[in-house]
Design a protein around this motif. Structure first.
Motif, PDB file in Angstrom:
ATOM      1  N   LEU A  59       0.817  -1.202   0.000  1.00 35.11           N
ATOM      2  CA  LEU A  59       0.000   0.000   0.000  1.00 35.11           C
ATOM      3  C   LEU A  59       0.857   1.260   0.000  1.00 35.11           C
ATOM      4  CD1 LEU A  59      -2.734   1.352   0.055  1.00 35.11           C
ATOM      5  CD2 LEU A  59      -2.788   1.055   2.541  1.00 35.11           C
ATOM      6  N   GLU A  60       2.006   1.216   0.642  1.00 36.74           N
ATOM      7  CA  GLU A  60       2.901   2.368   0.619  1.00 36.74           C
ATOM      8  C   GLU A  60       3.275   2.712  -0.822  1.00 36.74           C
ATOM      9  OE1 GLU A  60       6.793   3.945   3.000  1.00 36.74           O
ATOM     10  OE2 GLU A  60       6.870   1.881   2.265  1.00 36.74           O
ATOM     11  N   ARG A  61       3.605   1.695  -1.589  1.00 33.26           N
ATOM     12  CA  ARG A  61       3.958   1.940  -2.992  1.00 33.26           C
ATOM     13  C   ARG A  61       2.771   2.488  -3.776  1.00 33.26           C
ATOM     14  NH1 ARG A  61       6.859  -2.828  -1.636  1.00 33.26           N
ATOM     15  NH2 ARG A  61       5.178  -4.206  -2.350  1.00 33.26           N
ATOM     16  N   SER A  62       1.569   1.988  -3.451  1.00 29.07           N
ATOM     17  CA  SER A  62       0.370   2.454  -4.157  1.00 29.07           C
ATOM     18  C   SER A  62       0.034   3.892  -3.797  1.00 29.07           C
ATOM     19  CB  SER A  62      -0.810   1.533  -3.820  1.00 29.07           C
ATOM     20  OG  SER A  62      -0.578   0.218  -4.288  1.00 29.07           O
ATOM     21  N   ILE A  63       0.212   4.264  -2.542  1.00 30.15           N
ATOM     22  CA  ILE A  63      -0.031   5.654  -2.145  1.00 30.15           C
ATOM     23  C   ILE A  63       0.939   6.571  -2.877  1.00 30.15           C
ATOM     24  CG2 ILE A  63       0.067   7.292  -0.225  1.00 30.15           C
ATOM     25  CD1 ILE A  63      -0.871   5.025   1.605  1.00 30.15           C
ATOM     26  N   ASP A  64       2.191   6.156  -2.950  1.00 28.73           N
ATOM     27  CA  ASP A  64       3.192   6.967  -3.648  1.00 28.73           C
ATOM     28  C   ASP A  64       2.803   7.215  -5.100  1.00 28.73           C
ATOM     29  OD1 ASP A  64       4.847   7.294  -1.474  1.00 28.73           O
ATOM     30  OD2 ASP A  64       6.103   5.566  -1.944  1.00 28.73           O
ATOM     31  N   SER A  65       2.243   6.197  -5.740  1.00 27.46           N
ATOM     32  CA  SER A  65       1.969   6.320  -7.171  1.00 27.46           C
ATOM     33  C   SER A  65       0.573   6.851  -7.474  1.00 27.46           C
ATOM     34  CB  SER A  65       2.151   4.960  -7.854  1.00 27.46           C
ATOM     35  OG  SER A  65       1.258   3.993  -7.322  1.00 27.46           O
ATOM     36  N   LEU A  66      -0.423   6.539  -6.627  1.00 23.45           N
ATOM     37  CA  LEU A  66      -1.802   6.874  -6.934  1.00 23.45           C
ATOM     38  C   LEU A  66      -2.348   8.045  -6.133  1.00 23.45           C
ATOM     39  CD1 LEU A  66      -3.331   3.272  -7.109  1.00 23.45           C
ATOM     40  CD2 LEU A  66      -2.669   4.735  -9.019  1.00 23.45           C
ATOM     41  N   ALA A  67      -1.757   8.309  -4.970  1.00 20.09           N
ATOM     42  CA  ALA A  67      -2.293   9.357  -4.086  1.00 20.09           C
ATOM     43  C   ALA A  67      -1.165  10.231  -3.562  1.00 20.09           C
ATOM     44  CB  ALA A  67      -3.077   8.721  -2.943  1.00 20.09           C
ATOM     45  N   ALA A  68      -0.271  10.605  -4.443  1.00 21.99           N
ATOM     46  CA  ALA A  68       0.910  11.363  -4.026  1.00 21.99           C
ATOM     47  C   ALA A  68       0.543  12.710  -3.426  1.00 21.99           C
ATOM     48  CB  ALA A  68       1.854  11.550  -5.214  1.00 21.99           C
ATOM     49  N   ASP A  69      -0.605  13.281  -3.806  1.00 21.15           N
ATOM     50  CA  ASP A  69      -1.009  14.583  -3.285  1.00 21.15           C
ATOM     51  C   ASP A  69      -1.901  14.472  -2.047  1.00 21.15           C
ATOM     52  OD1 ASP A  69       0.387  15.929  -5.276  1.00 21.15           O
ATOM     53  OD2 ASP A  69      -1.318  15.847  -6.668  1.00 21.15           O
ATOM     54  N   ALA A  70      -2.266  13.260  -1.666  1.00 25.57           N
ATOM     55  CA  ALA A  70      -3.110  13.082  -0.487  1.00 25.57           C
ATOM     56  C   ALA A  70      -2.280  13.207   0.792  1.00 25.57           C
ATOM     57  CB  ALA A  70      -3.790  11.720  -0.531  1.00 25.57           C
ATOM     58  N   THR A  71      -2.941  13.565   1.867  1.00 24.67           N
ATOM     59  CA  THR A  71      -2.296  13.559   3.175  1.00 24.67           C
ATOM     60  C   THR A  71      -2.341  12.142   3.717  1.00 24.67           C
ATOM     61  OG1 THR A  71      -2.947  15.835   3.636  1.00 24.67           O
ATOM     62  CG2 THR A  71      -2.369  14.465   5.515  1.00 24.67           C
ATOM     63  N   SER A  72      -1.191  11.550   3.913  1.00 23.75           N
ATOM     64  CA  SER A  72      -1.091  10.166   4.370  1.00 23.75           C
ATOM     65  C   SER A  72      -0.705  10.140   5.838  1.00 23.75           C
ATOM     66  CB  SER A  72      -0.036   9.424   3.532  1.00 23.75           C
ATOM     67  OG  SER A  72       0.223   8.151   4.074  1.00 23.75           O
ATOM     68  N   VAL A  73      -1.529   9.505   6.655  1.00 20.89           N
ATOM     69  CA  VAL A  73      -1.287   9.432   8.099  1.00 20.89           C
ATOM     70  C   VAL A  73      -1.086   7.964   8.484  1.00 20.89           C
ATOM     71  CG1 VAL A  73      -2.144   9.987  10.401  1.00 20.89           C
ATOM     72  CG2 VAL A  73      -2.701  11.477   8.464  1.00 20.89           C
ATOM     73  N   ALA A  74       0.163   7.597   8.744  1.00 19.18           N
ATOM     74  CA  ALA A  74       0.480   6.250   9.219  1.00 19.18           C
ATOM     75  C   ALA A  74       0.300   6.240  10.733  1.00 19.18           C
ATOM     76  CB  ALA A  74       1.901   5.874   8.836  1.00 19.18           C
ATOM     77  N   LEU A  75      -0.756   5.605  11.206  1.00 18.25           N
ATOM     78  CA  LEU A  75      -1.119   5.677  12.619  1.00 18.25           C
ATOM     79  C   LEU A  75      -0.082   5.031  13.526  1.00 18.25           C
ATOM     80  CD1 LEU A  75      -4.921   4.952  12.189  1.00 18.25           C
ATOM     81  CD2 LEU A  75      -3.878   7.132  12.841  1.00 18.25           C
ATOM     82  N   ILE A  76       0.670   4.081  12.996  1.00 15.21           N
ATOM     83  CA  ILE A  76       1.699   3.429  13.809  1.00 15.21           C
ATOM     84  C   ILE A  76       2.757   4.436  14.251  1.00 15.21           C
ATOM     85  CG2 ILE A  76       3.359   2.751  12.009  1.00 15.21           C
ATOM     86  CD1 ILE A  76       1.988   0.330  14.639  1.00 15.21           C
ATOM     87  N   ASP A  77       2.850   5.577  13.544  1.00 17.59           N
ATOM     88  CA  ASP A  77       3.823   6.611  13.868  1.00 17.59           C
ATOM     89  C   ASP A  77       3.350   7.575  14.950  1.00 17.59           C
ATOM     90  OD1 ASP A  77       5.566   5.646  11.975  1.00 17.59           O
ATOM     91  OD2 ASP A  77       5.052   7.119  10.444  1.00 17.59           O
ATOM     92  N   ALA A  78       2.086   7.514  15.301  1.00 13.32           N
ATOM     93  CA  ALA A  78       1.538   8.502  16.229  1.00 13.32           C
ATOM     94  C   ALA A  78       2.197   8.403  17.598  1.00 13.32           C
ATOM     95  CB  ALA A  78       0.034   8.300  16.373  1.00 13.32           C
ATOM     96  N   PRO A  79       2.610   9.519  18.190  1.00 13.63           N
ATOM     97  CA  PRO A  79       3.166   9.479  19.538  1.00 13.63           C
ATOM     98  C   PRO A  79       2.124   8.959  20.521  1.00 13.63           C
ATOM     99  CG  PRO A  79       2.674  11.729  18.892  1.00 13.63           C
ATOM    100  CD  PRO A  79       2.504  10.899  17.664  1.00 13.63           C
ATOM    101  N   GLY A  80       2.582   8.115  21.409  1.00 11.86           N
ATOM    102  CA  GLY A  80       1.675   7.456  22.334  1.00 11.86           C
ATOM    103  C   GLY A  80       1.280   6.069  21.898  1.00 11.86           C
ATOM    104  N   THR A  81       1.506   5.749  20.625  1.00 15.52           N
ATOM    105  CA  THR A  81       1.241   4.394  20.148  1.00 15.52           C
ATOM    106  C   THR A  81       2.275   3.437  20.719  1.00 15.52           C
ATOM    107  OG1 THR A  81       0.297   5.185  18.073  1.00 15.52           O
ATOM    108  CG2 THR A  81       1.069   2.907  18.109  1.00 15.52           C
ATOM    109  N   ARG A  82       1.805   2.375  21.322  1.00 12.08           N
ATOM    110  CA  ARG A  82       2.706   1.380  21.901  1.00 12.08           C
ATOM    111  C   ARG A  82       2.885   0.255  20.901  1.00 12.08           C
ATOM    112  NH1 ARG A  82       5.216  -0.738  26.050  1.00 12.08           N
ATOM    113  NH2 ARG A  82       4.860  -2.863  26.772  1.00 12.08           N
ATOM    114  N   THR A  83       4.137  -0.068  20.569  1.00 13.47           N
ATOM    115  CA  THR A  83       4.404  -1.181  19.674  1.00 13.47           C
ATOM    116  C   THR A  83       5.210  -2.249  20.393  1.00 13.47           C
ATOM    117  OG1 THR A  83       6.418  -0.170  18.791  1.00 13.47           O
ATOM    118  CG2 THR A  83       4.359   0.292  17.625  1.00 13.47           C
TER     119      THR A  83
END
Length: 356
Positions: free
Chosen positions: A87-111
């Motif tokens: 999906l990362e590759r698809s966002i790069d090619s199909l939705a390059a102008d969209a705002t992409s929010v990867a929730l795993i990056d959010a501060p406070g997220t425990r991994t």
């Protein structure tokens, strides 16, 4: 692609200049994320969903209609490339102008790290604060881990693996077993932690509020309602699981670590690797030995994968079989799915693990 950095002190970082005349067109990756976004958007709009019910996120080829939804999106909320590198590759090619929010990056997220081996070596059973913050230098490095983790995900899920069908059932398990470990990096199934879901509701609300100021109050109110609902849900599930805590069980693949940690219930082994790829004979035999050694009560399969593999694993043992669904395969997408997903996990665990 604008993959927004979400790390800073005290609030959610908002990209300047984002505003839409109408509510933004929003798309999401997997049903649990779609459900959280749908909760926040209630009364304003509905997000679309890329991954259809029944498909595995670990390997998927989008249909033209799904690619069109992605291309049309103003905002994309997704777990991150650790779960869906395709999906990362698809966002790069199909939705390059969209705002992409990867929730795993959010501060406070425990991994949490992937557990090693078929039977989870003892050092990986620590339930302390050993997640994303410590292992990846969250405080010291401003959460800058996206590229490194994407590379790790590609190592675990990338093109060198053979994807036999749209469910990703054939990923070259022999490659991983030959190297003596499961996939490296952290476990991306972070939505199965109610605490992470609380964090994500706030992140989703703030990103939408910045994009759509006219409905900002609604987004934030919906997020607060969602968090209150999670408080009640967590307490209910905790009580339901209490009678079966300590009963040994085996999961199909290591997708439930967050749920287990949240409710103090722990699997003893996984039939398959962390991406649900087909295990080799040596791993199957190792898991079967583990079932006998610990008198495992139940071995859980998953609805999107054939049950025949679990039937083979339990052959000759006293273990029962049950089903756990980590993604909502048989659930109707929408705001209610997330709660139904966690309730389903708890109910199916209790049903299989309870005493005769």
């Amino acid at each position: 692609m604008k993959r927004i950095s979400l790390h800073f002190a005290g609030a959610v970082l908002l990209a300047p200049g984002l505003a839409y005349a109408d509510p933004p067109k929003v798309t999401t990756d997997v049903p649990p994320v779609h459900s959280l976004v749908a909760q926040v958007m209630q009364g304003v709009g509905e997000p679309s969903l890329i991954l259809p019910p029944g498909a595995s996120p670990h390997g998927y080829a989008m249909r033209p209609s799904e690619a069109a939804r992605l291309s049309d999106a103003d905002m994309v909320f997704w777990v991150g490339p650790e779960l869906t590198p395709w999906l990362e590759r698809s966002i790069d090619s199909l939705a390059a102008d969209a705002t992409s929010v990867a929730l795993i990056d959010a501060p406070g997220t425990r991994t949490l790290s992937f557990r090693e081996g078929a039977t989870f070596e003892p050092h990986d059973h620590d339930h302390g604060d050993h997640g994303h913050d410590e292992e990846h230098g969250h405080e010291a490095h401003d959460h800058e881990h996206g590229e490194d983790h994407a590379q790790e995900a590609d190592h675990g899920h990338g093109d060198e693996h053979s994807h036999g069908d749209q469910h990703g059932n054939e990923h070259g398990d022999e490659h991983a077993e030959a190297h003596g470990h499961d996939h490296e990096g952290f476990d991306p199934h972070a939505w199965l932690s109610p605490d992470n879901a609380r964090v994500w509701l706030d992140v989703i609300a703030e990103k939408l509020a910045e994009a759509d100021p006219e409905n900002a109050a609604t987004y934030r109110e919906n997020a607060e309602k969602g968090k209150h609902g999670l408080d009640t849900l967590t307490a209910q599930i905790d009580g339901r699981l209490a009678p079966v805590r300590g009963e040994p069980f085996v999961v199909f693949h290591d997708a439930y670590h967050y749920f287990e940690e949240s409710f103090d219930i722990e699997a003893t082994a996984a039939v398959s690797l962390s991406d649900a790829s087909t295990p080799g004979p040596a791993r199957v035999e190792e898991v079967r030995d583990r079932i006998r050694d610990v008198d495992a009560v139940c071995v859980f399969t998953e609805p999107q994968f054939p049950s025949s593999l679990v039937d083979t694993v339990v052959e000759g043992t006293a273990a029962r079989t049950g089903t756990l669904d980590p993604i909502g395969v048989d659930l109707e997408p929408g705001p209610a799915l997330y709660g139904a997903l966690l309730n389903g996990l708890a109910d199916n665990m209790v049903a299989c693990l309870k005493a005769d």
